[in-house]
Design an enzyme around this catalytic site. Sequence first.
Site, short mmCIF file in Angstrom:
data_model
loop_
_atom_site.label_atom_id
_atom_site.label_comp_id
_atom_site.label_asym_id
_atom_site.label_seq_id
_atom_site.Cartn_x
_atom_site.Cartn_y
_atom_site.Cartn_z
N LYS A 26 8.64 -0.10 -8.51
CA LYS A 26 9.43 -0.11 -9.60
C LYS A 26 10.69 0.60 -9.28
O LYS A 26 11.86 0.20 -9.37
CB LYS A 26 8.72 0.37 -10.78
CG LYS A 26 7.96 -0.77 -11.53
CD LYS A 26 6.69 -0.13 -12.47
CE LYS A 26 5.75 -1.16 -12.99
NZ LYS A 26 4.80 -0.39 -13.77
N GLN B 19 3.17 5.14 -16.57
CA GLN B 19 2.21 4.22 -15.90
C GLN B 19 0.79 4.25 -16.41
O GLN B 19 0.18 5.19 -16.47
CB GLN B 19 2.31 4.74 -14.39
CG GLN B 19 1.37 3.61 -13.39
CD GLN B 19 2.08 2.28 -13.57
OE1 GLN B 19 3.21 2.05 -13.36
NE2 GLN B 19 1.11 1.14 -13.62
N ASP C 86 9.01 -0.08 -21.75
CA ASP C 86 7.81 -0.88 -21.44
C ASP C 86 7.02 -1.56 -22.65
O ASP C 86 6.11 -2.18 -22.52
CB ASP C 86 6.71 0.16 -20.61
CG ASP C 86 5.84 -0.80 -19.80
OD1 ASP C 86 6.26 -1.90 -19.45
OD2 ASP C 86 4.84 -0.11 -19.49
#
Length: 279
Positions: A54, A98, A121
């Site tokens: 990423k 994450q 996200d």
Amino acid sequence: MTATLMDGQTLSRKLLDETAERAAAFERTQGRRPCLATVLVGDDPASHTYVRMKVNRCAAVGIESRRVDLPASVGTEELVGVLRELSADPAVDGILLQHPVPAHIDERAAFDAIPADKDVDGVTGASFAAMAFGERGFVSATPAGIMRLLDAYDVPLRGRRAVVVGRSAILGKPVGMLLLARDATVTYCHSRTVDLASHVAEADVVVAAAGVPELVRGEWIKPGAVVVDAGYNPGNVGDVEFAGAADRASLITPVPGGVGPMTIAALLSQTVDAAELHG
């Protein structure tokens, strides 16, 4: 029948090119780059690989990347504090925690410490509610990528039966909501579903997101169905028995090269969306 592959690699490159153009335009007008902060807890090798990927993609499209690494021993309260600091920083447009975090951390509390306008996200309860009710907000990145794939291949959804195998908060549940919003008739299946094969056999669209290697057998697939495999297991194996499914489906995503590239592309596109929102 041999299914056509849904090429997430090519489609993601197109979306990344568009994102790069938007990021450059934002930098010209605002005098700064869009910024994505990534928080990684612990030493899980796969998570480190994903975060590194990423960060590299951010650099390629002109998004500033801020990486925060925390030890596995960090507690929920400390992690929430870090996320709130990033939330309060006007230079940060998007925040990614994450997944997964170590088991002793309350992941939901951590996710919900991210404000909706920086939840690029799409993992917070507020983002899920906005998506479910058709309101403005950020969509979970993998489901967003899946919908872009379906649209790119002109997959009809209105009135079609969609079966989602998996019910995670950041994949199975939200992709079902997105399909429902497009007038598909959605069935959720999971580890307690009785006779999974019969449900899959009725589906015009199958989204496999259970995290179990080759759980969905090829012979279950309805001839001509569209198969989206959102699973990724060791050895480049998805949640669908690929060879058997490809013999029956009309369209199918490969693993890797299908859903995965679209997830990162959708995340970065939403980061620029957030930057444009913040100005």
